[in-house]
Every structure is written in C-alpha cells, then in structure tokens.
Motif scaffolding. Sequence first.
Motif, PDB file in Angstrom:
ATOM      1  N   TYR A  31       0.851  -1.180   0.000  1.00 28.85           N
ATOM      2  CA  TYR A  31       0.000   0.000   0.000  1.00 28.85           C
ATOM      3  C   TYR A  31       0.888   1.231   0.000  1.00 28.85           C
ATOM      4  O   TYR A  31       2.077   1.148   0.299  1.00 28.85           O
ATOM      5  N   ALA A  32       0.297   2.356  -0.381  1.00 31.08           N
ATOM      6  CA  ALA A  32       1.050   3.613  -0.471  1.00 31.08           C
ATOM      7  C   ALA A  32       0.350   4.702   0.318  1.00 31.08           C
ATOM      8  O   ALA A  32      -0.858   4.648   0.552  1.00 31.08           O
ATOM      9  N   ARG A  33       1.132   5.679   0.722  1.00 24.73           N
ATOM     10  CA  ARG A  33       0.619   6.924   1.321  1.00 24.73           C
ATOM     11  C   ARG A  33       1.284   8.056   0.558  1.00 24.73           C
ATOM     12  O   ARG A  33       2.455   7.956   0.211  1.00 24.73           O
ATOM     13  N   THR A  34       0.528   9.130   0.318  1.00 28.12           N
ATOM     14  CA  THR A  34       1.086  10.258  -0.409  1.00 28.12           C
ATOM     15  C   THR A  34       0.812  11.560   0.339  1.00 28.12           C
ATOM     16  O   THR A  34      -0.080  11.620   1.173  1.00 28.12           O
ATOM     17  N   GLY A  42       5.666  10.631  -1.449  1.00 29.59           N
ATOM     18  CA  GLY A  42       4.867   9.537  -0.924  1.00 29.59           C
ATOM     19  C   GLY A  42       5.778   8.379  -0.576  1.00 29.59           C
ATOM     20  O   GLY A  42       7.000   8.452  -0.748  1.00 29.59           O
ATOM     21  N   VAL A  44       5.806   3.777  -0.228  1.00 32.86           N
ATOM     22  CA  VAL A  44       5.146   2.492  -0.443  1.00 32.86           C
ATOM     23  C   VAL A  44       5.683   1.510   0.583  1.00 32.86           C
ATOM     24  O   VAL A  44       6.890   1.476   0.873  1.00 32.86           O
ATOM     25  N   VAL A 117      -2.099  11.982  -6.998  1.00 36.00           N
ATOM     26  CA  VAL A 117      -2.357  10.615  -6.541  1.00 36.00           C
ATOM     27  C   VAL A 117      -3.213  10.709  -5.285  1.00 36.00           C
ATOM     28  O   VAL A 117      -2.799  11.313  -4.300  1.00 36.00           O
ATOM     29  N   ASP A 119      -6.422   8.887  -2.562  1.00 35.92           N
ATOM     30  CA  ASP A 119      -6.932   7.646  -1.982  1.00 35.92           C
ATOM     31  C   ASP A 119      -7.695   6.852  -3.037  1.00 35.92           C
ATOM     32  O   ASP A 119      -8.491   7.407  -3.793  1.00 35.92           O
ATOM     33  N   ILE A 123      -0.739   2.713  -7.474  1.00 33.45           N
ATOM     34  CA  ILE A 123       0.610   3.032  -7.938  1.00 33.45           C
ATOM     35  C   ILE A 123       1.255   1.731  -8.412  1.00 33.45           C
ATOM     36  O   ILE A 123       1.281   0.737  -7.685  1.00 33.45           O
ATOM     37  N   VAL A 141      -3.349   3.419  -2.928  1.00 34.50           N
ATOM     38  CA  VAL A 141      -3.104   4.546  -2.035  1.00 34.50           C
ATOM     39  C   VAL A 141      -4.160   4.508  -0.936  1.00 34.50           C
ATOM     40  O   VAL A 141      -5.355   4.448  -1.209  1.00 34.50           O
ATOM     41  N   ASP A 142      -3.691   4.506   0.311  1.00 32.54           N
ATOM     42  CA  ASP A 142      -4.581   4.438   1.474  1.00 32.54           C
ATOM     43  C   ASP A 142      -4.030   5.374   2.545  1.00 32.54           C
ATOM     44  O   ASP A 142      -3.338   4.949   3.470  1.00 32.54           O
ATOM     45  N   ASN A 143      -4.324   6.666   2.417  1.00 31.29           N
ATOM     46  CA  ASN A 143      -3.806   7.665   3.347  1.00 31.29           C
ATOM     47  C   ASN A 143      -4.443   7.589   4.723  1.00 31.29           C
ATOM     48  O   ASN A 143      -3.886   8.116   5.688  1.00 31.29           O
TER      49      ASN A 143
END
Length: 167
Positions: A31-34, A42, A44, A117, A119, A123, A141-143
């Motif tokens: 999962y990623a956060r940006t 961001g 990963v 980018v 939620d 990516i 993406v899951d902020n």
Amino acid sequence: MTRFKTALALAAALLAFPAFAGETLMIQDPYARTMGGVGTSGAVFFTVMNHGAEEDRLIDARSDVAQKVELHTHKDDGNGVMQMLHVPEGFVVPAGGEHALARGGDHVMLMGLTREVADGDVIILTLVFEKAGEVVIEAPVDNARKAGMAMDHSGHQMQHGQTEGSD
C-alpha cells in the motif's frame, strides 16, 4: 453500499493478494501513502517473504508516478530526531525469512510525484531484486490507513502489533 464503494472494496480485495517473484519471493500487502499533489512525495510499504534457500536483496525500485524513487530507512541522529536516509545497498531478505517495509522504518520513497495521486488510486511499482530480478506490484493509495494495519483477503483491515504513533 454504493456501486462505487462496492467496486473499491472489490479492487482492494483483489490487490491484497500477494505478488510472486519466481518461486521464492512473495510481496504481501502493498500500500502507499502520499502527501498530495504533483511535486510532493509519498511512500510504499509491503512485506517481502523469501521462501527460497538463499537470501536475496531488494536493490532498487521504479515507478512512473515519481521523478525519483529510492529505498529509504529512518535513523535516530542521536539527539532524538529521526532522519530519513537513502539505502543504496538495499535491503536483505533472508532465506526462509521476510523483510517488512513499514512506516517508521524501511520503505520505498516516491519523490516529486508526476501526477495527482489520491486515496483509491493504484501506484504501479517495479521492485528489483539481486537474484529474483524484477517484480511489478500494484500498491493502492490508502492515506487513512493506520500504522500496523493490514488488509485481509476480503478487503477488511486487521490490526498487526504496532501502535498508531509508530510512523
């Protein structure tokens, strides 16, 4: 549940399944956060599991969503301040073991995002291993995701041992 939310839940469930590199490496729960818009950064996160008889090493990562992609870690500077550092030698994944890239520790850093980018976006990331070669993964993406949360295969979140403040 709206059709959109149903589609998002289905997509999250499908993305939660692990990616495989040959017969030895498995990438689990990416999962990623940006930080937001174009030009920001961001990260990963995921776990690499090595089912092989010899260690491997994650040595690089690439994505067209960022101008620069690096392997990073956090280190205490001795004064209680955490610094983020590039790790050009990469991360060892021991034989029969695993290496977690998690918030507050090792991670893939995305610098200079080339597009917005948000939620729910996905990516595409190419991981490069010393022995297994290239593995392409999809990281949603899951902020809103808290540290230590993992997706089960039904798209629901499960708690895994870290506290929320451990970023």
